[in-house]
Design an enzyme around this catalytic site. Structure first.
Site, PDB file in Angstrom:
ATOM      1  N   PHE B 116      -4.228   0.471  21.115  1.00 15.55           N
ATOM      2  CA  PHE B 116      -3.282   0.153  20.053  1.00 15.55           C
ATOM      3  C   PHE B 116      -2.206  -0.769  20.607  1.00 15.55           C
ATOM      4  CE2 PHE B 116      -2.042   1.505  15.762  1.00 15.55           C
ATOM      5  CZ  PHE B 116      -3.253   1.975  15.291  1.00 15.55           C
ATOM      6  N   GLN B 237      10.466  -2.657  10.304  1.00 18.46           N
ATOM      7  CA  GLN B 237       9.244  -3.191  10.906  1.00 18.46           C
ATOM      8  C   GLN B 237       8.386  -3.914   9.878  1.00 18.46           C
ATOM      9  OE1 GLN B 237       5.822  -0.592  12.619  1.00 18.46           O
ATOM     10  NE2 GLN B 237       6.747  -1.669  14.345  1.00 18.46           N
ATOM     11  N   HIS B 239       4.712  -5.063   9.547  1.00 18.83           N
ATOM     12  CA  HIS B 239       3.392  -4.904  10.160  1.00 18.83           C
ATOM     13  C   HIS B 239       2.664  -6.233  10.052  1.00 18.83           C
ATOM     14  CE1 HIS B 239      -0.603  -3.493  11.060  1.00 18.83           C
ATOM     15  NE2 HIS B 239      -0.149  -2.283  11.319  1.00 18.83           N
ATOM     16  N   LEU B 249      -1.751  -2.106   3.903  1.00 13.69           N
ATOM     17  CA  LEU B 249      -1.906  -2.020   5.356  1.00 13.69           C
ATOM     18  C   LEU B 249      -3.355  -2.188   5.803  1.00 13.69           C
ATOM     19  CD1 LEU B 249      -0.682  -1.212   8.140  1.00 13.69           C
ATOM     20  CD2 LEU B 249      -1.157   1.155   7.511  1.00 13.69           C
ATOM     21  N   GLU B 252      -3.715  -1.548  12.739  1.00 17.85           N
ATOM     22  CA  GLU B 252      -3.778  -2.132  14.069  1.00 17.85           C
ATOM     23  C   GLU B 252      -5.046  -1.676  14.803  1.00 17.85           C
ATOM     24  OE1 GLU B 252       0.126  -1.533  15.515  1.00 17.85           O
ATOM     25  OE2 GLU B 252      -0.323  -2.228  17.523  1.00 17.85           O
ATOM     26  N   ARG B 283       4.072  -4.933  17.325  1.00 17.16           N
ATOM     27  CA  ARG B 283       4.057  -5.452  15.951  1.00 17.16           C
ATOM     28  C   ARG B 283       5.122  -6.507  15.684  1.00 17.16           C
ATOM     29  NH1 ARG B 283       2.983   0.356  12.957  1.00 17.16           N
ATOM     30  NH2 ARG B 283       0.785   0.480  13.559  1.00 17.16           N
ATOM     31  N   HIS B 349       6.950  -2.423   6.544  1.00 20.17           N
ATOM     32  CA  HIS B 349       6.100  -1.283   6.855  1.00 20.17           C
ATOM     33  C   HIS B 349       6.836  -0.011   7.248  1.00 20.17           C
ATOM     34  CE1 HIS B 349       2.520   0.795   8.075  1.00 20.17           C
ATOM     35  NE2 HIS B 349       2.889   0.868   9.331  1.00 20.17           N
ATOM     36  N   ARG B 391       9.112   0.042  16.422  1.00 22.17           N
ATOM     37  CA  ARG B 391       8.252   1.188  16.699  1.00 22.17           C
ATOM     38  C   ARG B 391       6.865   0.735  17.145  1.00 22.17           C
ATOM     39  NH1 ARG B 391       4.297   3.579  13.903  1.00 22.17           N
ATOM     40  NH2 ARG B 391       4.714   2.698  11.863  1.00 22.17           N
TER      41      ARG B 391
END
Lengths: 232, 576
Positions: B116, B237, B239, B249, B252, B283, B349, B391
């Site tokens: 990730f 954030q 994404h 979404l 990832e 991200r 996100h 994050r």
């Protein structure tokens, strides 16, 4: 493109019975039915009522009848429906208001099949082991989002209030066939009652309706076979 | 009006709320209120995984996870809190398995793990397999498993109840909530010794977002209105891979499994910006890379999106490990991901900021950590801060588990000393007035129009790249919309399922949150993590290595600051 939405309306505070109202919306062909509904609610008539949340088929809020078939409003595109679209609440549950139905009975039936892992004490350290093959057996039924599209498409559900319904069976299946679970027999006994799997007439409406493509009828058949042959 | 009394009220039934409730079940009387049904909570939309250094597939250590979390957060992370997160991760994830969560498995039968963004081996040497997953529906499985265990443990739910207010005694102790029963329109006062807010994020402030329509920041808004500050809200954030135009979404995990983002020339451009981690850069960076490519004219057909290429992955990998996102591409864009690239663009996100708490979920009201008695928060609505300025993927599901549980444990400890405080007379009065005003007006501004203007402007000027003029413009828009809101009206005057009214109530929270985001973004004259200022492109540790605390002051705001806790890793330049 211009589309006419024919929406079944019912307001318990003012209406004696449900009726249809029509709204013309200008949508992008790639818009979801939910986008069209939002357009009506936000810019034409704020009293129009339906449940919605995630908007992409994961939360299970917006199941309804779209041109006669149970679908999620956020997972059907306007381009696939034609110029007149009929939207009605799910069948078989009490209508609370417009497209929003009472879900309490549905969740009560779900809870009746013990939809949680019942297992021996886990190891003191680390996870229980489960092979990919054992995990694969119940993969399909772990996808359920409890939208009730299956249960409310089932003619048996429409006819008999006490039938536990496809969604509850799917959620029992998810544990009956989980190698870690030890209470499969208890759940099979629940589903062996007059309210359980034997009510199923194998109509396949449930499989057709599932927005998660769960093979619902097959899961029900596996539960039936487990009851007959004990091959759990 | 109805009256109830429980030891503890949990507001919100996503991962954090349910984790807290399960911690308390059987030990205290607990009521969980949610404006949805619990299984509809936005936790269910998380896809790719939950982080824990189990080392099931390759070597891993919590120290590596800690470093990645701090560096990923661009050093705005409170390092003591992050250490708790990564250490507790192992127990939390294994605990989920014990509760029944059907993780995908390794050939040996252990919990499967994948790569990730931003998660590395040995302090940045290269990607590591740390994300524990269940296909690409890990959030769904976590939410479902926690709900199943709540049913098993007979947790009391108030489904479809909307939070209206927190009740405080004269000495400032939180002693309950006022809630609105959607089904009937009745108001409920729930008297409690402790209230845990677990109401999720506020992504709906933006037009293009992956967030559910329910993600309107209710808990943040209600707390803020009652004098609780909001922390670090300028850090939102984006994404990198939302479905183009829609914002839905695309995990990832698609890149964790080998997917590559390409521009109009077909170039895998991430390697040019982040030579080590490439497409698995964090991200904030991936979103900036995409933004930059589009800005330089290398979006697809010159438009504002690029392609996520999975075509080199085997169809088995796509079917088994990424089934849901493939389905989204097919359903919403008519794209077959095994054959062509998926059009993607950054999407709002995750709200890194929120209600400030200490490491045990107690809400704090200032930079000194003064506790608000009786009030707790956990999950996305809270700011501990473990995410800092950005994050890492898979750390949010982890946060729900670890800090939801910690909030529950802290409440359990505090219940001995907390009591059912004497409530103020008619604690529901303000809520009644608010609702009567909304329903009573026959003319005024319409909430959907205010909301749309807010979302347009926020996406226009507060997205991946920000600069002063744009932020000032949006701040002005929001302040005007707040004035418009003062005479907002609803079409639906009824009592039964008045969703029109609920949406208007949510809008008040969103306007306040948007204003705090704008002010924080305007003041913070530096670039850090997800907050990128084109006019202040460098990080400024001398002036801005500190948390923002925004307070409601009359109709405006006052801003204060809180130091960052640094224990192990001194800030340094962030490269991947």
């Amino acid at each position: 493109m211009e589309v006419t939405l024919r929406i079944k309306r019912f307001n318990p505070e003012t209406d004696k019975k449900a009726h249809f109202e029509e709204y013309v919306v200008d949508v992008d062909p790639r818009d979801r039915v939910l986008d069209a509904l939002n357009q009506v609610k936000w810019y034409q008539d704020g009293t129009l009522t339906y449940r919605r949340s995630c908007g992409h088929g994961i939360c299970g809020s917006d199941a309804m009848r779209i041109n006669g078939r149970n679908r999620l409003a956020c997972k059907v595109l306007m381009q696939d429906l034609g110029k007149r679209v009929t939207l009605e609440p799910l069948m078989g549950f009490r209508i609370e208001k417009d497209l929003l139905v009472d879900m309490d009975v549905f969740f009560d039936k779900y809870k009746s099949v013990k939809p949680y892992l019942i297992a021996d004490n886990p190891p003191a350290h680390g996870e229980r082991l489960q092979s990919p093959e054992e995990r694969h057996i119940f993969d399909d039924t772990t996808k359920c989002i409890l939208c009730a599209a299956c249960t409310t498409s089932c003619p048996v559900t429409w006819m008999s209030e006490d039938f536990v319904g496809p969604a509850a069976i799917v959620n029992a299946h998810r544990f009956i066939f989980d190698s870690r679970d030890t209470a499969g027999i208890e759940r099979l006994q629940i589903l062996n009652k007059g309210t359980g799997v034997w009510r199923c007439r194998t109509v396949f409406n449930c499989t057709d309706a599932c927005p998660r493509d769960i093979k619902v009828t097959e899961a029900i058949e596996q539960v039936k076979r487990a009851l007959i042959f004990g091959d759990q | 009006m109805a009256f109830h009394r429980y030891d503890v009220v949990v507001v919100g039934a996503g991962g954090a709320g349910l984790s807290a409730a399960l911690e308390l079940a059987g030990e205290a009387t607990v009521a969980v209120i949610t404006k949805l049904y619990p299984t509809r909570s936005h936790t269910g939309a998380a896809q790719g995984g939950v982080a824990a250094s189990l080392g099931n597939v390759e070597e891993d250590h919590w120290e590596w996870h800690l470093y990645d979390t701090i560096k990923g957060g661009d050093y705005l992370v409170d390092q003591d809190a992050a250490e708790i997160l990564v250490k507790d991760a192992i127990d939390a994830v294994v605990g989920l398995e014990h509760m029944g969560l059907p993780f995908s498995r390794t050939p040996e039968g252990k919990i499967a793990q994948r790569r990730f963004g931003g998660h590395t081996r040995n302090f940045g040497e290269g990607p590591v397999m740390r994300a524990c997953y269940s296909a690409d529906r890990t959030g769904h499985m976590i939410l479902t498993t926690l709900y199943q265990n709540s049913v098993k443990n007979k947790v009391t739910f108030f489904d479809e109840y909307h939070l209206l207010d927190l009740i405080f005694t004269e000495d400032g102790t939180c002693s309950g909530v006022v809630a609105y029963e959607l089904k009937t329109g009745e108001l409920h006062v729930i008297h409690a010794k402790a209230v845990i807010l677990a109401t999720g994020g506020a992504g709906r402030v933006f037009k293009i977002t992956s967030n559910a329509m329910a993600s309107t920041g209710d808990g943040m808004g209600v707390a803020f209105r009652n004098g609780v500050p909001l922390m670090d809200l300028e850090f939102m954030q984006f994404h990198p891979t939302g479905l183009a135009r829609l914002g839905i979404l695309v995990s990832e995990a698609a890149r964790g499994e080998g997917g590559i983002v390409r521009n109009s020339t077909g170039e895998a451009f991430a390697a040019r910006y982040a030579p080590t981690m490439k497409d698995l850069a964090p991200r904030d960076m991936m979103s900036r890379f995409i933004h930059q490519e589009i800005k330089e004219g290398r979006g697809i057909d010159g438009k504002d999106y690029v392609l996520l290429d999975l075509t080199h992955l085997s169809s088995e990998t796509i079917a088994e490990k990424l089934p849901d996102i493939s389905d989204f591409a097919r359903v919403y864009l008519g794209v077959e991901p095994t054959e062509e690239g998926i059009p993607i663009q950054p999407t709002a996100h995750f709200t890194m900021g929120g209600i400030p708490t200490n490491n045990d979920g107690q809400v704090i009201r200032d930079g000194e950590g003064t506790v608000v008695p009786g009030l707790y928060a956990a999950g996305e609505c809270a700011c501990v801060s473990i995410h800092g300025a950005n994050r890492l993927g898979t750390n949010s599901l982890l946060e729900l588990l670890v800090f939801g549980r910690r909030a529950g444990k802290q409440v359990m400890r505090d219940l001995d000393s907390l009591e059912f405080a004497t409530l103020p007379k008619s604690p529901e009065t303000a809520s009644v007035e608010r609702i009567d005003a909304l329903r009573g007006r026959t003319s005024g501004h319409r909430a959907p129009e205010i909301r749309a203007k807010m979302q347009e402007s926020m996406t226009e000027n507060l997205s991946v790249s920000r600069e002063e003029a744009g932020i000032v413009e949006t701040l002005g828009v929001i302040q005007q919309l707040k004035r418009d809101y003062s005479d907002v009206t609803v079409d639906d005057k009824g009592s039964v399922y008045n969703i029109d009214l609920m949406e208007a109530l949510e809008l008040e929270h969103m306007l306040n949150i948007a204003e705090v985001m704008c002010q924080g973004a305007l003041d913070r004259q530096e670039s850090r993590g997800a907050h990128y200022r084109a006019d202040f492109a460098k990080r400024d540790d001398v002036n801005w290595l500190r948390h923002t605390m925004a307070y409601k002051q009359g109709q405006g705001l006052s801003m204060a600051y809180k130091p960052v806790t640094i224990t192990r890793f001194e800030p340094k330049e962030r490269t991947y």
